[in-house]
Design an enzyme around this catalytic site. Structure first.
Site, PDB file in Angstrom:
ATOM      1  N   HIS A  87      -6.015   3.749   3.860  1.00 60.05           N
ATOM      2  CA  HIS A  87      -6.694   4.963   3.053  1.00 60.05           C
ATOM      3  C   HIS A  87      -6.445   4.754   1.425  1.00 60.05           C
ATOM      4  CE1 HIS A  87      -8.398   7.049   6.439  1.00 60.05           C
ATOM      5  NE2 HIS A  87      -7.148   6.761   7.170  1.00 60.05           N
ATOM      6  N   LYS A  90      -6.316   8.054  -0.935  1.00 61.82           N
ATOM      7  CA  LYS A  90      -5.391   8.859  -0.590  1.00 61.82           C
ATOM      8  C   LYS A  90      -3.922   8.335  -0.834  1.00 61.82           C
ATOM      9  CE  LYS A  90      -7.559  11.050   3.516  1.00 61.82           C
ATOM     10  NZ  LYS A  90      -8.418  10.188   3.719  1.00 61.82           N
ATOM     11  N   GLU A 241      -8.470  11.114  17.536  1.00 59.27           N
ATOM     12  CA  GLU A 241      -6.992  10.779  17.050  1.00 59.27           C
ATOM     13  C   GLU A 241      -6.158  12.108  17.230  1.00 59.27           C
ATOM     14  OE1 GLU A 241      -4.942  10.388  12.455  1.00 59.27           O
ATOM     15  OE2 GLU A 241      -7.180  10.327  12.583  1.00 59.27           O
TER      16      GLU A 241
END
Length: 427
Positions: A87, A90, A241
């Site tokens: 990611h 992020k 998840e």
């Protein structure tokens, strides 16, 4: 890695340089490779130009006289790495966010508060830092998920990573995945428009979604696959998840792929709920995947940080997907960095041997160098088609990582000091 290990064939150039006495992992060698004291014999790796032209059992006598030689004295060597789930948008935001609560949904909320700071300069700086770290650590192929709002138009980060991917193309293969909340796909026209934008980005773009029991919508998942098929896209899902045994994203994806004949690769990250199922039920889910084009990506650092997280209580469940059972069924399994220094995981350096250290411990992996290092090297497990059962080096770019201070018993320990070769040249 798709070409069997072999000596030079007609048409291949003789080596101009030679890595002598390298210890390659068992999975990278042919079945008839000689053994020495129950271990694979050391190898000589011939390089010409930017590619590997020969891999042969090590011979102490000088048979050829290449221009340069590097005696490795049995040092471990792997191909460069594939980081299959990251990611970059992020990354490196944890210092700006001090109040994230425990667990996945709290991290999502914390990240949303930071998004107002995501200018072009901020994104470029943080993403470039991540790409630089990955490249220097030995990664040659990285796939990043990019947060995508509910509208069909691509977010700013999508455009920034596309530009960076082009700038880095001579050093790193950069892929980008749309990380969209599953309900956005509930309307097919909207789903189709979103898929069109992804496909218009080019071959490095993949259609993805966040599939969780908190946003479950079976029709939306069907529309996602229909739109991907219509636009010739592969699919990459954040799926199940959570440690909820009722989560059904993975098994539903398998049913849809089977019923529709979806022709692309389906990469599924996390799949933590498999760990919450009883053995028989988990086996049934994995059996349903075993003859389909699925790849599982295990993400030990972030899952250990987020799953079963309650303030003031030691977690009792690990949250790692069933990597042993998946591999036993022939399902490709990769390990990846996931989040790095953000609200989802405050640790990490885009260093895959570091990830494998955590994965080896939490999954109790046997013989991690010889049997499991392929799970950070096999980029072909992300692509379309049936990957070969065995991989090889001959004909591949001379992108290698040498670990002079580790051994096959302790790897991935003692791997911080390493030498990365790009096109046969040391960084």
């Amino acid at each position: 890695m798709t070409i069997p290990v072999q000596p030079p064939e007609a048409g291949l150039t003789r080596p101009a340089s030679l890595l002598q006495a390298a210890r390659l992992p068992q999975w990278l060698l042919p079945p008839d490779w000689p053994q020495r004291e129950l271990q694979p014999a050391l190898a000589d790796i011939g390089i010409c130009g930017r590619r590997i032209v020969a891999v042969t059992p090590h011979r102490s006598a000088d048979v050829e006289h290449p221009e340069s030689r590097w005696q490795l004295h049995g040092a471990l060597v792997t191909p460069c790495f594939v980081d299959a789930h990251t990611h970059l948008d992020k990354a490196y935001t944890s210092s700006r966010l001090h109040d994230a609560g425990p667990g996945l949904l709290a991290a999502i909320d914390a990240m949303a508060k930071d998004r107002s700071r995501w200018s072009t300069n901020d994104l470029r700086e943080r993403m470039s830092r991540g790409l630089e770290a990955a490249w220097r650590n030995g990664t040659s192929h990285i796939r990043t998920h990019i947060d995508w709002a509910e509208g069909p138009e691509p977010p700013l980060a999508w455009h920034v990573i596309r530009e960076l991917g082009q700038e880095w193309s001579s050093r790193l293969s950069v892929e980008q995945v749309s990380l969209v909340k599953l309900p956005v796909f509930a309307d097919f026209e909207r789903a189709d428009r979103l898929a069109w934008h992804v496909a218009s980005t080019g071959p490095s773009a993949i259609l993805g979604a966040f599939v969780h029991s908190s946003n479950w919508n079976a029709l939306a998942l069907e529309n996602l696959f229909r739109a991907a098929q219509r636009h010739g896209l592969d699919v990459d899902l954040h799926v199940d998840e959570e440690l909820n045994p009722g989560a059904c994203g993975l098994v539903t994806a398998a049913r849809i792929v089977r019923e529709t004949g979806f022709s692309g690769r389906v990469v599924c990250g996390h799949a933590c709920s498999l760990a919450a199922l009883d053995d028989d039920t988990a086996s049934q889910v994995l059996d349903a995947l075993s003859d389909l084009p699925f790849t599982l990506v295990a993400l030990p650092t972030t899952n250990l940080m987020l799953q079963d997280a309650v303030t003031g209580r030691t977690p009792g469940r690990r949250g790692l997907t069933r990597v042993h059972e998946a591999r036993a069924r022939g399902i490709p399994v990769l390990f990846a960095s996931d989040n790095v220094q953000d609200p989802f995981c405050r640790l990490g350096t885009f260093d895959l041997p570091e990830v494998m250290t955590v994965g080896t411990l939490v999954a109790q992996l046997p013989r991690p160098f010889d049997a499991w290092s392929d799970s950070i090297c096999r980029s072909d497990w992300l692509g379309r088609g049936v990957p070969p059962k065995r991989a090889g080096l001959v004909g591949q770019p001379a992108d290698l990582v040498v670990f002079p201070h580790s051994d096959c018993w302790s790897w991935p320990s003692n791997t911080a000091q390493r030498t990365v070769l790009r096109a046969g040249q040391r960084l």
